[in-house]
Design an enzyme around this catalytic site. Structure first.
Site, PDB file in Angstrom:
ATOM      1  N   CYS A   1       2.559 -12.542  -0.499  1.00  0.00           N
ATOM      2  CA  CYS A   1       1.777 -13.868  -1.084  1.00  0.00           C
ATOM      3  C   CYS A   1       2.765 -14.915  -1.594  1.00  0.00           C
ATOM      4  O   CYS A   1       2.400 -15.945  -1.668  1.00  0.00           O
ATOM      5  CB  CYS A   1       1.134 -13.215  -2.052  1.00  0.00           C
ATOM      6  SG  CYS A   1       0.270 -11.666  -1.642  1.00  0.00           S
TER       7      CYS A   1
ATOM      8  N   ARG B   1      13.719   7.015  -8.150  1.00  0.00           N
ATOM      9  CA  ARG B   1      12.366   7.674  -8.564  1.00  0.00           C
ATOM     10  C   ARG B   1      12.130   9.023  -7.672  1.00  0.00           C
ATOM     11  O   ARG B   1      11.109   9.244  -7.580  1.00  0.00           O
ATOM     12  CB  ARG B   1      11.247   6.874  -8.638  1.00  0.00           C
ATOM     13  CG  ARG B   1      11.312   5.947  -9.679  1.00  0.00           C
ATOM     14  CD  ARG B   1      10.299   4.789  -9.514  1.00  0.00           C
ATOM     15  NE  ARG B   1      10.065   3.926 -11.074  1.00  0.00           N
ATOM     16  CZ  ARG B   1      11.032   2.977 -11.380  1.00  0.00           C
ATOM     17  NH1 ARG B   1      11.902   2.613 -10.404  1.00  0.00           N
ATOM     18  NH2 ARG B   1      10.437   2.339 -12.444  1.00  0.00           N
TER      19      ARG B   1
ATOM     20  N   ALA C   1       0.868  -1.177  -0.123  1.00  0.00           N
ATOM     21  CA  ALA C   1       0.051   0.008  -0.209  1.00  0.00           C
ATOM     22  C   ALA C   1       1.003   1.161   0.075  1.00  0.00           C
ATOM     23  O   ALA C   1       0.789   2.284  -0.660  1.00  0.00           O
ATOM     24  CB  ALA C   1      -1.035   0.120   0.953  1.00  0.00           C
TER      25      ALA C   1
HETATM   26  C1  FAD Z   1       2.179 -15.756   3.528  1.00  0.00           C
HETATM   27  C2  FAD Z   1       1.329 -14.942   3.292  1.00  0.00           C
HETATM   28  C3  FAD Z   1       0.658 -15.084   1.967  1.00  0.00           C
HETATM   29  C4  FAD Z   1      -0.228 -14.362   1.375  1.00  0.00           C
HETATM   30  N1  FAD Z   1      -0.938 -14.557   0.203  1.00  0.00           N
HETATM   31  C5  FAD Z   1      -1.709 -13.623  -0.386  1.00  0.00           C
HETATM   32  C6  FAD Z   1      -2.389 -13.811  -1.422  1.00  0.00           C
HETATM   33  O1  FAD Z   1      -2.240 -15.238  -2.287  1.00  0.00           O
HETATM   34  N2  FAD Z   1      -3.076 -12.906  -2.093  1.00  0.00           N
HETATM   35  C7  FAD Z   1      -3.391 -11.692  -1.467  1.00  0.00           C
HETATM   36  O2  FAD Z   1      -4.352 -11.007  -1.902  1.00  0.00           O
HETATM   37  N3  FAD Z   1      -2.832 -11.461  -0.294  1.00  0.00           N
HETATM   38  C8  FAD Z   1      -2.081 -12.298   0.329  1.00  0.00           C
HETATM   39  N4  FAD Z   1      -1.152 -11.936   1.413  1.00  0.00           N
HETATM   40  C9  FAD Z   1      -1.649 -10.558   1.874  1.00  0.00           C
HETATM   41  C10 FAD Z   1      -0.467  -9.706   1.508  1.00  0.00           C
HETATM   42  O3  FAD Z   1       0.707 -10.136   1.614  1.00  0.00           O
HETATM   43  C11 FAD Z   1      -0.821  -8.346   2.201  1.00  0.00           C
HETATM   44  O4  FAD Z   1      -2.401  -8.147   2.270  1.00  0.00           O
HETATM   45  C12 FAD Z   1      -0.019  -7.256   1.809  1.00  0.00           C
HETATM   46  O5  FAD Z   1       1.209  -7.452   2.027  1.00  0.00           O
HETATM   47  C13 FAD Z   1      -0.612  -5.835   2.680  1.00  0.00           C
HETATM   48  O6  FAD Z   1       0.307  -4.744   2.200  1.00  0.00           O
HETATM   49  P1  FAD Z   1       0.493  -3.674   3.108  1.00  0.00           P
HETATM   50  O7  FAD Z   1       1.356  -2.558   2.452  1.00  0.00           O
HETATM   51  O8  FAD Z   1      -0.898  -3.276   3.773  1.00  0.00           O
HETATM   52  O9  FAD Z   1       1.093  -4.327   4.582  1.00  0.00           O
HETATM   53  P2  FAD Z   1       2.456  -5.053   4.416  1.00  0.00           P
HETATM   54  O10 FAD Z   1       2.592  -5.929   3.498  1.00  0.00           O
HETATM   55  O11 FAD Z   1       2.423  -5.784   6.049  1.00  0.00           O
HETATM   56  O12 FAD Z   1       3.519  -3.634   4.864  1.00  0.00           O
HETATM   57  C14 FAD Z   1       3.317  -2.944   5.798  1.00  0.00           C
HETATM   58  C15 FAD Z   1       4.855  -2.236   6.041  1.00  0.00           C
HETATM   59  O13 FAD Z   1       4.991  -1.444   6.942  1.00  0.00           O
HETATM   60  C16 FAD Z   1       6.130  -1.508   7.761  1.00  0.00           C
HETATM   61  N5  FAD Z   1       5.812  -1.035   9.065  1.00  0.00           N
HETATM   62  C17 FAD Z   1       4.734  -0.881  10.113  1.00  0.00           C
HETATM   63  N6  FAD Z   1       4.851  -0.239  10.987  1.00  0.00           N
HETATM   64  C18 FAD Z   1       5.845   0.699  10.701  1.00  0.00           C
HETATM   65  C19 FAD Z   1       6.328   1.806  11.441  1.00  0.00           C
HETATM   66  N7  FAD Z   1       5.704   2.173  12.461  1.00  0.00           N
HETATM   67  N8  FAD Z   1       7.337   2.450  10.880  1.00  0.00           N
HETATM   68  C20 FAD Z   1       7.975   1.982   9.587  1.00  0.00           C
HETATM   69  N9  FAD Z   1       7.379   1.068   9.096  1.00  0.00           N
HETATM   70  C21 FAD Z   1       6.343   0.279   9.516  1.00  0.00           C
HETATM   71  C22 FAD Z   1       6.193  -3.162   7.910  1.00  0.00           C
HETATM   72  O14 FAD Z   1       7.796  -3.050   8.316  1.00  0.00           O
HETATM   73  C23 FAD Z   1       5.905  -3.495   6.633  1.00  0.00           C
HETATM   74  O15 FAD Z   1       6.932  -3.640   5.834  1.00  0.00           O
HETATM   75  C24 FAD Z   1      -0.473 -13.113   1.827  1.00  0.00           C
HETATM   76  C25 FAD Z   1       0.184 -12.756   3.075  1.00  0.00           C
HETATM   77  C26 FAD Z   1       1.115 -13.666   3.700  1.00  0.00           C
HETATM   78  C27 FAD Z   1       1.920 -13.398   4.884  1.00  0.00           C
END
Ligand code: FAD
Length: 462
Positions: A47, A74, A14
């Site tokens: 994922c 970038r 995100a």
């Molecule tokens: C094993 C596994 C398999 C999956 N398979 C699928 C799938 O097949 N299909 C699907 O749609 N989804 C899947 N998902 C879910 C998907 O990976 C997540 O929904 C997605 O990564 C969410 O993205 P995000 O950016 O919201 O959060 P995240 O990917 O969790 O990223 C959040 C980031 O914020 C950082 N962060 C948090 N707090 C702080 C802070 N205070 N300061 C600085 N950095 C911070 C963290 O280190 C992290 O890198 C899977 C997840 C896992 C674990």
């Protein structure tokens, strides 16, 4: 003119989608972008972790879509290994802690994106932190698990997977591929609680057939360790399941610690609440997206917490468009998800029976058996489709599919029908593609729709 400053907390799906999209729309003279990531990686596919651990994907780095260096090229000022520890909403600034140096400092923002993701549920049970017990949330987790597998002595090797949601079943497959005897401990009635239990039962039976033992209604009470401190078994009630390695797939909850501390609005599931443009409700200059927010379930008319990368990427695009001076909205979801264990494909969209009841909807159900190809075509495999339709209106409410090749992505037909608000009667006339290698002349989804129409007629509503 001084550039506006966008601050992004969280450097994965995100957060970096938002930053990248904003940068596409506005150059560095107009918008400076500072992104904080506390971990070691950016823009990676969690994922893909089950497939990397299972050996289908060769290298960890194959899962990284964009490195910190590529983001910096970038004009995104990316600060790795730096954690945001506080948001000052009124002062429009965040406090950051550099995890390498221990230095803390404040950075001001005009616009803020909270994209902190979700944290895995990790119950405080004895032995939970023992060597050999692994989560699979991050690339670091995947690496640690692979190294742990190498440390298990040859001979019969046993893995216990705790949790039978999609991550649990995908990790069961990965452990099988490493030659482990696999036991899945499931707290619920059947694996894949995102399905109705009758469909979950099919997954259970198929996992049995694949050589994976699934124990339902198993509440883990402790991790037992040996004299060397490493995991030896998992206790669930009176039973102890031998384990050389334990994989946790118990679910996640929104990571909203920072938001909660400053009183940003949270929904009933603990996720941030946003409007359609992904602005945090009541805060014009703060956006949030990904696993840390709740999404509107368009079928149930309520917010839910659904941690999926597909939503996180879309949220990021919408946020980036809006902070970059364009326009985007995220209307909500119908609850589509697909996964697999070995060759068994599992899919769902819309409401389960209990979801429909919970929001006061009356419905009929139809379950059919068909095949993914014409019955006479070589390799035709069985497929079960379950459909829910609303009593009286006949509106499609949900679909679940369990089967082999071609089962999972068929659910997209239903996702589109749900989004369009179609009735099951309208679905029976959908002009879907047909040739024997791809489907029977009546596609399984159409057969289910026809049966749902019959069920409505029997119920006296069609
Ligand atoms: C094993 C596994 C398999 C999956 N398979 C699928 C799938 O097949 N299909 C699907 O749609 N989804 C899947 N998902 C879910 C998907 O990976 C997540 O929904 C997605 O990564 C969410 O993205 P995000 O950016 O919201 O959060 P995240 O990917 O969790 O990223 C959040 C980031 O914020 C950082 N962060 C948090 N707090 C702080 C802070 N205070 N300061 C600085 N950095 C911070 C963290 O280190 C992290 O890198 C899977 C997840 C896992 C674990």
């Amino acid at each position: 003119m001084t550039a506006e400053r966008l601050v992004v907390i969280g450097g994965d799906a995100a957060g970096m989608s938002a930053a990248s999209q904003a940068r596409r729309l506005r150059g560095p003279d107009e918008l400076s972008i500072v992104a904080f990531e506390r971990g070691h990686f950016t823009s990676y596919s969690a994922c893909g972790i089950p497939y990397w651990v299972g050996g289908d994907v060769a290298e960890r780095d194959d899962l990284i879509a964009r490195t910190p260096k590529e983001h910096r090229a970038r004009d995104i000022d990316l600060r790795m290994r730096t954690e945001v520890t506080e948001i000052d909403v009124a002062g429009r600034r965040v406090r950051a802690l550099d995890r390498e140096t221990g230095e803390t400092y404040w950075t001001g923002f005009d616009k803020l994106v909270i994209a902190t993701g979700a944290r895995p549920v990790r119950p405080a049970l004895p032995g939970m932190d023992a060597p050999g017990v692994h989560g699979v949330q991050t690339l670091d987790d995947g690496q640690a698990l692979l190294e742990s597998l190498d440390r298990v002595a040859p001979g019969p090797r046993r893995a216990v997977v705790v949790g039978a949601g999609y991550i649990g079943v995908e990790m069961a497959e990965a452990m099988l591929k490493h030659g482990f005897e696999v036991t899945v401990l499931n707290r619920g009635e059947q694996p894949m609680a995102t399905l109705d239990p009758d469909m979950g039962r099919l997954v259970h039976d198929a996992m049995d057939g694949l050589g994976i033992t699934t124990v339902n209604r198993a509440e883990v009470t402790a991790i037992r360790t040996g004299p060397d401190g490493r995991v030896r078994a998992v206790a669930a009630g009176d039973t102890s399941y031998p384990a050389d390695v334990v994989v946790l797939g118990i679910g996640v909850e929104p990571e909203t610690t920072l938001a909660r501390a400053v009183g940003l609005p949270l929904g009933p599931h603990g996720g941030l609440l946003t409007d359609l443009s992904m602005r945090v409700v009541g805060h014009d200059n703060i956006y949030a997206g990904g696993d840390c927010v709740e999404v509107l379930d368009l079928v149930a008319g309520r917010t839910r917490h659904i941690a999926l990368g597909t939503h996180a990427n879309k949220h990021g695009q919408v946020i980036g468009a809006n902070v970059g001076g364009g326009y985007g909205t995220f209307p909500g979801v119908v609850g589509t998800a697909v996964s697999k264990v070995c060759d068994l494909e599992i899919a769902r969209t819309g409401l389960r029976e209990k979801d429909a009841r919970a929001v006061g909807l009356r419905f009929v159900t139809a379950t059919i058996e068909s095949t993914g190809r014409a019955g006479y075509y070589p390799g035709a495999q069985p497929m079960t489709v379950k459909m829910l339709a609303e009593y009286r209106t006949g509106r499609l409410l949900g679909v679940q599919i369990v089967g082999r090749e071609g089962a999972a992505k068929r659910v997209d037909i239903a996702a589109v029908a749900l989004t369009a608000g179609m009735t099951v009667d309208q679905m029976t006339a959908l002009d879907l593609g047909y040739a024997p290698p791809f489907s029977p002349v009546w596609d399984p989804v159409l057969v289910a729709a026809r049966k749902a129409v019959t069920a409505l007629r029997r119920a006296g509503t069609a």
